[in-house]
Every structure is written in C-alpha cells, then in structure tokens.
Design a protein around this motif. Structure first.
Motif, mmCIF file in Angstrom:
data_model
loop_
_atom_site.group_PDB
_atom_site.id
_atom_site.type_symbol
_atom_site.label_atom_id
_atom_site.label_comp_id
_atom_site.label_asym_id
_atom_site.label_seq_id
_atom_site.Cartn_x
_atom_site.Cartn_y
_atom_site.Cartn_z
ATOM 1 N N GLY A 141 4.308 2.799 -2.156
ATOM 2 C CA GLY A 141 2.979 2.201 -1.951
ATOM 3 C C GLY A 141 2.816 1.678 -0.537
ATOM 4 O O GLY A 141 1.748 1.813 0.069
ATOM 5 N N GLU A 142 3.886 1.069 -0.007
ATOM 6 C CA GLU A 142 3.822 0.560 1.370
ATOM 7 C C GLU A 142 3.655 1.702 2.367
ATOM 8 O O GLU A 142 2.938 1.590 3.359
ATOM 9 N N GLU A 143 4.315 2.825 2.089
ATOM 10 C CA GLU A 143 4.329 3.949 3.035
ATOM 11 C C GLU A 143 3.110 4.864 2.891
ATOM 12 O O GLU A 143 2.640 5.424 3.868
ATOM 13 N N HIS A 144 2.641 5.064 1.648
ATOM 14 C CA HIS A 144 1.649 6.115 1.402
ATOM 15 C C HIS A 144 0.310 5.623 0.852
ATOM 16 O O HIS A 144 -0.627 6.413 0.752
ATOM 17 N N LEU A 145 0.237 4.368 0.428
ATOM 18 C CA LEU A 145 -1.003 3.892 -0.190
ATOM 19 C C LEU A 145 -1.585 2.714 0.579
ATOM 20 O O LEU A 145 -2.275 1.855 0.000
ATOM 21 N N GLY A 146 -1.269 2.661 1.855
ATOM 22 C CA GLY A 146 -1.820 1.599 2.693
ATOM 23 C C GLY A 146 -1.362 0.215 2.256
ATOM 24 O O GLY A 146 -2.115 -0.759 2.398
ATOM 25 N N GLY A 147 -0.149 0.144 1.716
ATOM 26 C CA GLY A 147 0.398 -1.157 1.324
ATOM 27 C C GLY A 147 0.031 -1.568 -0.094
ATOM 28 O O GLY A 147 0.474 -2.610 -0.566
#
Ligand code: ZN
Length: 498
Positions: free
Chosen positions: A255-261
C-alpha cells in the motif's frame, strides 16, 4: 425422517447460550423441531432413536476459511512466508487437475472435516492454471456427495504477478521479470463466465447445502473493474465476498509503494467494496483506522491462527476487532498452512495466541468467545438464508455428538473450556448435517474411505510432486520479503516487530 436424540447433555449456543443437563432433541427432516428438557414418553419417539446418554450435543463447527485445491499437499512444506510459500502452490504450466483428481482431493478434506465434527466449510477454491466448468463441477459434486454444507468461491487473480507485489519489478532479472509481467491465463470475462456456471448450476443445490460465494483472492491481485463486477454479483445474489486483506507485513508495504500510502482496507473502502457481504480474511496488519472502516461496513473477519503461525504472518489484533464490534469467524486456511484441517486445534490456538499481544489479561479471549467465533462467526460469514448455528427449533440440524466419557472431559470442570482447550476431535462420535448422519460408529456414511485413500495415493504417485519447483525465483522472493520486513510500518504484529 424423524431422528430423536435422548438423554443428551446439550450446549444450545442459542441467544441465551443455555446448557441443558439432560434433554431430548427431535429432528424432523433437515430441521431441529423440538427440544424437551428431561426424558420423553415413548409415543414421542421417531423413526431413528439415538441414546445420547453421556454425550454432548452441540452445533457443528464451521471452517470459515479454506482452500480445498491443495488438500493433497499436507505436510509438503516447512514453514515459509506467504509470498515464498505461494510459489510452491503452482504446479508446472498446463498441469491442470483432471476432474477425478479434483473430486478426490476435495473429498479428502471433506472426510477429515466430517470426522472431526465440522459441518460447514467456506471454500475459497483456486484453480491452476484457471477454472473450468468440469473442475468446478468435480469440486461441487464432491461436496454434494460428502453431505457437508459448503459455500464455494473461485479464487483467481487477473493481474500479472509483477503487479501484485512490491519491489519485485526492480529485483527480478530478465527473463524472469518478463515472465512475471505476463498476463494471467484467464481474463475477467472468462472468470465471470465461470461464475455464471458456478451460480447457475450449483447455487442452492443439494437442498440448499451448496452455495456460491465470490472471491477476488486479494484486492491487489485483481483489476478494479473485476472487483466491481464481483461485488455486483455478490449483491445480486446475496453471496459472501471472500477477500484476503493484510495477511502479511509485505501487503502493508504494498500500500505504501503502490497505493499512494493507503492501506488495502482504505483502498477497498475507496472502491466502495466494503460491505456486510465481505469476509476479510486474516486482517493481521490492520491499523486502528482500518478496524474502524471494517466495523462501520459490517464485514466479517476470518481468523486463521494456525496458518498465521505456520507462515510467520503475525498475530491478528483480536481484542481491538472484537471491541469494535467486528464479527470474527475461525478457519484452518489451506491444508498446507494448517495441515490437519481440524477446527478444534484452531479454536485452541485462537484461545491462546492473543496472550502474546498484551500483558493485560482482561483482554485475552475467553473460551465462550472462541466458541462464539467458531460457530456464530462462521454463520454470519456464510450468509445462509436458513437458520444455523444453534440447537434450537427451526434451525438446520447441523450438529455433533461428543462423547463425554473420554480423557478430554474427565473430569468435567468447565464444558466450554474443555471443548476449547482439551478436545481434539477424538471425542466426536456423530456428525449430522441438515438432518442426515454423515459420520457415526467410526464410519463416514456412503463413502468407501479406504478406496478413496488408495486412489489419492495412486494419483500422487502418478502425478509426482503436486507442487511447483520455483528454485529459480526463490532468491528474489527472499530479497523482496526481507526488504518489506525491514520497513517500519508503525505496527507490531510479530515478536521481532518485523
Ligand atoms: Zn486463504
């Protein structure tokens, strides 16, 4: 047919959670018709009378999270992190199971559950490389023949491997990177056609014992369009929606890497996918905001403590979820992540593992809470239109008879605690689903178990190793997992905080 259990001790698990010392339970057809405290006079007896003196009658156990397609792989692997472990679940390309193999492997798990007192299963079945009507039919026919109550989904990703995991795109060398970027074998249209088959042919079959569910596997494993289509199917037919969420720390890092955090729970909420139809599976790396979102939606969370330990995933925040009012159910997860498919072992661990999460022992689960998760949480997740999960008039006759003249119950100090902490399935003498006796006198009705075991061995001998040989991928997945593990995500779900 009318079945009468006489002289039973009864744990009703109804709204009052009553315990009866001696009662008669009358089953008419598929349904519990009456409960009479004490003994009955002869004219009230039925076609089949079972003297349950010295035994406990209680609702059957519900395995609320399971993946039957790897039933034949029990004991195949040492403990490994989820992302590494999943590499071994994928047989070599084109190695789809023939329908008979799918039938036999499904029946192996069903037998194990029936024998130890599980009466219903929520099966998040995946198909390698992709589902087909013939393989779906084989799985469902096995459940139909076994007599179990089963709610089955098709768990298939529809995005490339590279898009499901953080760091992999930069870690993998060519040509592995190109292979990981390849489209999966079946697209959303193909998968939805398979759901059409599952729902039209099997939803409500076997007098309502068999039902369909939908599954996205996990939000990061599917496209937004496909997850919306699954939610629409779920809404149209009132089906449970299975979804693995934040099982591992790596998924939090995703989530941090691919979903804008955003966390994967926030992502689901933003897509409008959280609802009371959703079953969040695992929910280990949730933060307080995630728990509030889940509670608000009415979704259920499936807790699989043995699988979570087997894969080193961490400890779910049980008390925070319960305090927020989130319904919790219990599952084994698949037969290589909880190799015995035994809900008694799951209940025992659920009762103990949360002592690791805090020193305040007032927050630790009680046996009564564990039993509530085991039965009522499972009922909630199933969304069955028929009343289930209590020895009470009008409820489906899904029940088990437990021998109290065993070491597990000698002496009886507290029935509920001994069910959770002492019983291992060895005291189960009878399993009934929808009024039909599936297991009694040490035998599963209508199934030649020895022949089935022999056939399973022959299939394993013929097909060789049933798991993949991912050696070429292993160093890169190890690097990915350790990199995610080293990240501080502000949560501690393992003893090493990693
Ligand atoms: Zn699972």
């Amino acid at each position: 047919m009318r079945t009468v259990f006489r002289n039973a001790r009864v744990l009703t698990m109804d709204a009052d959670d009553t315990e009866l010392d001696r009662a008669t339970v009358i089953v008419e057809g598929a349904v519990i018709a009456r409960i009479i405290v004490g003994e009955v006079v002869d004219e009230q007896l039925g076609d089949r009378v079972i003297d349950a003196a010295g035994h406990l009658l209680m609702p059957g156990l519900i395995n609320a999270h399971f993946h039957s397609p790897v039933n034949a792989m029990k004991g195949a692997l040492d403990c490994l992190p989820l992302e590494v472990f999943m590499l071994f679940e994928t047989p070599a390309e084109g190695n789809a199971a023939d329908p008979r193999t799918a039938y036999v492997r499904t029946m192996l798990g069903a037998l194990e559950m029936i024998r130890n007192g599980t009466t219903a299963v929520l099966d998040d079945a995946f198909f390698v490389p992709a589902p087909s009507p013939a393989e779906i039919d084989a799985v469902m026919q096995a459940y139909a023949d076994s007599g179990l109550r089963a709610t089955v989904a098709l768990d298939q990703p529809n995005v490339p491997e590279l898009d499901k995991l953080p760091f992999l795109a930069s870690i993998l060398p060519e040509p592995l990177r190109a292979r990981a970027a390849a489209a999966p074998p079946m697209d959303a249209a193909g998968l939805l056609a398979c759901y059409d088959h599952l729902i039209s042919r099997w939803h409500g079959a076997a007098e309502g014992r068999l039902r369909a569910a939908v599954s996205c596997s996990a939000p990061q494993r599917v496209t937004p369009d496909y997850i919306r289509a699954l939610d629409a199917l779920s809404r149209a037919h009132n089906l449970p929606f299975y979804c693995h969420v934040l099982e591992t720390k790596l998924q939090r890092v995703f989530g941090e890497e691919h979903l804008g955090g955003r966390s994967l729970v926030r992502y689901l909420a933003d897509l409008g996918m959280l609802s009371e139809r959703m079953q969040i599976i695992h929910g280990i790396w949730l933060d307080d905001a995630d728990i509030a979102l889940i509670a608000e939606s009415g979704a259920t969370v499936a807790h699989n403590p043995i699988s979570n330990l087997r894969l080193g995933s961490g400890v779910m925040p049980f008390r925070k979820l319960r305090d927020a009012g989130v319904p919790l159910c219990l599952g084994t997860d698949e037969a290589i992540a909880d190799d015995s498919i035994n809900m008694w072992a799951v209940a025992k661990l659920a009762g103990m593992i949360h002592t690791l999460s805090g020193a305040d022992y007032a927050t630790w689960p009680t046996a009564r809470e564990v039993l509530d998760c085991l039965v009522h949480g499972g009922v909630r997740a199933m969304r069955s239109p028929q009343p289930l999960g209590a020895i009470a008039p009008g409820h489906q006759a899904d029940l088990i008879m437990v021998d109290l003249d065993t070491l597990a119950f000698t002496p009886i100090n507290d029935l509920r605690r001994q069910l959770v902490y002492c019983e291992n399935g060895g005291s189960v003498r009878l399993t009934m689903v929808a009024g039909r006796i599936l297991f009694a006198n040490g035998r599963v009705a209508g199934i030649d178990e020895a022949a089935l075991r022999a056939e399973a061995r022959a299939i394993a001998a013929r097909t060789g190793s049933m798991h993949g040989t991912p050696e070429e991928w292993l160093p890169y997945y190890r690097e990915m997992v350790l990199k995610a593990s080293a990240r501080d995500v502000g949560l501690a779900r393992r003893l090493d905080h990693g």
